[in-house]
Design a protein around this motif. Sequence first.
Motif, PDB file in Angstrom:
ATOM      1  N   UNK A 140       1.529   1.758  31.424  1.00 47.63           N
ATOM      2  CA  UNK A 140       0.577   1.158  30.234  1.00 47.63           C
ATOM      3  C   UNK A 140       1.494   0.032  29.432  1.00 47.63           C
ATOM      4  N   UNK A 141       0.714  -0.738  29.184  1.00 46.21           N
ATOM      5  CA  UNK A 141       1.128  -1.923  28.653  1.00 46.21           C
ATOM      6  C   UNK A 141       1.087  -1.947  27.257  1.00 46.21           C
ATOM      7  N   UNK A 142       0.053  -1.360  26.734  1.00 44.54           N
ATOM      8  CA  UNK A 142      -0.162  -1.219  25.218  1.00 44.54           C
ATOM      9  C   UNK A 142      -1.105   0.068  24.895  1.00 44.54           C
ATOM     10  N   UNK A 143      -1.324   0.423  23.842  1.00 41.58           N
ATOM     11  CA  UNK A 143      -2.003   1.521  23.387  1.00 41.58           C
ATOM     12  C   UNK A 143      -3.128   1.027  22.238  1.00 41.58           C
ATOM     13  N   UNK A 144      -4.487   1.396  21.975  1.00 47.86           N
ATOM     14  CA  UNK A 144      -4.980   1.139  21.041  1.00 47.86           C
ATOM     15  C   UNK A 144      -5.673   2.539  20.489  1.00 47.86           C
ATOM     16  N   UNK A 145      -6.099   2.499  19.215  1.00 49.53           N
ATOM     17  CA  UNK A 145      -6.769   3.714  18.783  1.00 49.53           C
ATOM     18  C   UNK A 145      -7.682   3.410  17.487  1.00 49.53           C
ATOM     19  N   UNK A 146      -8.732   4.294  17.525  1.00 48.33           N
ATOM     20  CA  UNK A 146      -9.371   4.215  16.260  1.00 48.33           C
ATOM     21  C   UNK A 146      -8.446   4.366  14.874  1.00 48.33           C
ATOM     22  N   UNK A 147      -7.888   5.304  14.997  1.00 47.51           N
ATOM     23  CA  UNK A 147      -7.090   5.680  13.522  1.00 47.51           C
ATOM     24  C   UNK A 147      -5.502   6.202  14.037  1.00 47.51           C
ATOM     25  N   UNK A 148      -4.769   5.532  13.265  1.00 46.86           N
ATOM     26  CA  UNK A 148      -3.214   5.880  13.361  1.00 46.86           C
ATOM     27  C   UNK A 148      -2.892   6.650  11.753  1.00 46.86           C
ATOM     28  N   UNK A 149      -2.718   8.084  12.097  1.00 44.81           N
ATOM     29  CA  UNK A 149      -2.505   8.779  10.959  1.00 44.81           C
ATOM     30  C   UNK A 149      -1.095   8.728  10.693  1.00 44.81           C
ATOM     31  N   UNK A 150      -0.512   8.187  11.580  1.00 44.77           N
ATOM     32  CA  UNK A 150       1.149   8.002  11.122  1.00 44.77           C
ATOM     33  C   UNK A 150       1.356   6.998  10.117  1.00 44.77           C
ATOM     34  N   UNK A 151       0.561   6.200   9.665  1.00 44.76           N
ATOM     35  CA  UNK A 151       0.437   4.920   9.135  1.00 44.76           C
ATOM     36  C   UNK A 151       1.839   3.863   9.679  1.00 44.76           C
ATOM     37  N   UNK A 152       1.784   3.849  10.903  1.00 43.54           N
ATOM     38  CA  UNK A 152       2.572   2.798  11.554  1.00 43.54           C
ATOM     39  C   UNK A 152       4.301   3.422  11.777  1.00 43.54           C
ATOM     40  N   UNK A 153       4.545   4.625  11.622  1.00 45.78           N
ATOM     41  CA  UNK A 153       5.684   5.366  11.851  1.00 45.78           C
ATOM     42  C   UNK A 153       5.828   5.757  13.284  1.00 45.78           C
ATOM     43  N   UNK A 154       4.662   5.859  14.128  1.00 41.39           N
ATOM     44  CA  UNK A 154       4.746   6.556  15.437  1.00 41.39           C
ATOM     45  C   UNK A 154       5.398   5.386  16.388  1.00 41.39           C
ATOM     46  N   UNK A 155       6.234   6.050  17.190  1.00 41.21           N
ATOM     47  CA  UNK A 155       6.689   5.232  18.312  1.00 41.21           C
ATOM     48  C   UNK A 155       6.217   5.769  19.780  1.00 41.21           C
ATOM     49  N   UNK A 156       5.139   4.765  20.242  1.00 38.74           N
ATOM     50  CA  UNK A 156       4.830   5.376  21.507  1.00 38.74           C
ATOM     51  C   UNK A 156       5.613   4.831  22.846  1.00 38.74           C
ATOM     52  N   UNK A 157       6.468   3.823  22.540  1.00 40.42           N
ATOM     53  CA  UNK A 157       7.235   3.126  23.643  1.00 40.42           C
ATOM     54  C   UNK A 157       6.517   1.982  24.188  1.00 40.42           C
ATOM     55  N   UNK A 158       5.225   1.828  23.642  1.00 42.44           N
ATOM     56  CA  UNK A 158       4.531   0.645  23.980  1.00 42.44           C
ATOM     57  C   UNK A 158       3.832   0.036  22.751  1.00 42.44           C
ATOM     58  N   UNK A 159       3.618  -1.260  22.951  1.00 46.05           N
ATOM     59  CA  UNK A 159       2.746  -1.668  21.519  1.00 46.05           C
ATOM     60  C   UNK A 159       1.725  -0.957  21.091  1.00 46.05           C
ATOM     61  N   UNK A 160       1.375  -0.587  19.968  1.00 43.85           N
ATOM     62  CA  UNK A 160       0.317   0.122  19.612  1.00 43.85           C
ATOM     63  C   UNK A 160      -0.605  -0.778  18.435  1.00 43.85           C
ATOM     64  N   UNK A 161      -1.895  -0.752  18.773  1.00 41.49           N
ATOM     65  CA  UNK A 161      -2.962  -1.433  17.977  1.00 41.49           C
ATOM     66  C   UNK A 161      -4.007  -0.712  17.480  1.00 41.49           C
ATOM     67  N   UNK A 162      -3.850   0.214  16.184  1.00 41.20           N
ATOM     68  CA  UNK A 162      -4.772   0.665  15.789  1.00 41.20           C
ATOM     69  C   UNK A 162      -5.735   0.072  14.962  1.00 41.20           C
ATOM     70  N   UNK A 163      -7.171   0.404  15.089  1.00 39.34           N
ATOM     71  CA  UNK A 163      -8.068  -0.112  14.133  1.00 39.34           C
ATOM     72  C   UNK A 163      -7.717  -0.080  12.703  1.00 39.34           C
ATOM     73  N   UNK A 164      -7.398   1.127  12.345  1.00 42.43           N
ATOM     74  CA  UNK A 164      -7.164   1.641  10.899  1.00 42.43           C
ATOM     75  C   UNK A 164      -6.144   2.651  10.751  1.00 42.43           C
ATOM     76  N   UNK A 165      -5.340   2.661   9.830  1.00 39.02           N
ATOM     77  CA  UNK A 165      -4.388   3.689   9.282  1.00 39.02           C
ATOM     78  C   UNK A 165      -4.506   4.355   7.907  1.00 39.02           C
ATOM     79  N   UNK A 166      -4.522   5.553   8.187  1.00 37.46           N
ATOM     80  CA  UNK A 166      -4.812   6.343   6.802  1.00 37.46           C
ATOM     81  C   UNK A 166      -3.590   7.281   6.554  1.00 37.46           C
TER      82      UNK A 166
END
Length: 192
Positions: A140-166
């Motif tokens: 896995x080179x990156x993850x994307x998602x519709x929604x990040x409920x962590x508002x940028x605090x989550x660490x997945x170990x790969x770059x994370x590209x959410x559409x929106x954060x709530x």
Amino acid sequence: MSEDEVLAEFRASGALLEGHFKLSSGRHSGHYLQCARVLMNPARAARLAEAVVAGIPAEVIEQVDTVVSPAMGGIIIGHEVGRVLGKDALFLERPEGVFHLRRGFALEPHAKVLMVEDVVTTGLSSREAIEAVAREGGEVIAECALIDRSCGTVDLGVPFHPLAAFDFPTYDERDIPEHLAAVAVTKPGSRK
């Protein structure tokens, strides 16, 4: 697509729920984003997937061989992201509690994978899915998602590209506020 536009899509489809919810992560919240409802309309799902892909850096997109998402929540958005990228979209299942590929799905050795999720809160399911891809021979080179409920605090170990954060507050089971505890809890997520 702005965060306000994303939230408007959820509201318009009745996918922003209010009440008392036990999330897949085990945490509690007064809000739940029911991505299955926002994605039930194919045109809306296509719009959202195009917006997700628009937020992924070009250097990541250029490397992607395959799109993978965890069942159940990630299947529709993963499929739509795969369509936008022109890549196969596989999904992981966990009928015995551990993610793995089934249904004849297989990754090419060392395949560069874009993980696609609907909602990320603590990142537990995402990290489990990323580990499963590694066991299946991919990376896995990156993850994307519709929604990040962590508002940028989550660490997945790969770059994370959410559409929106709530920033809908979530609570540990031992720290549920009285106003939320007074409401009957429902568990709408896919994890048992």
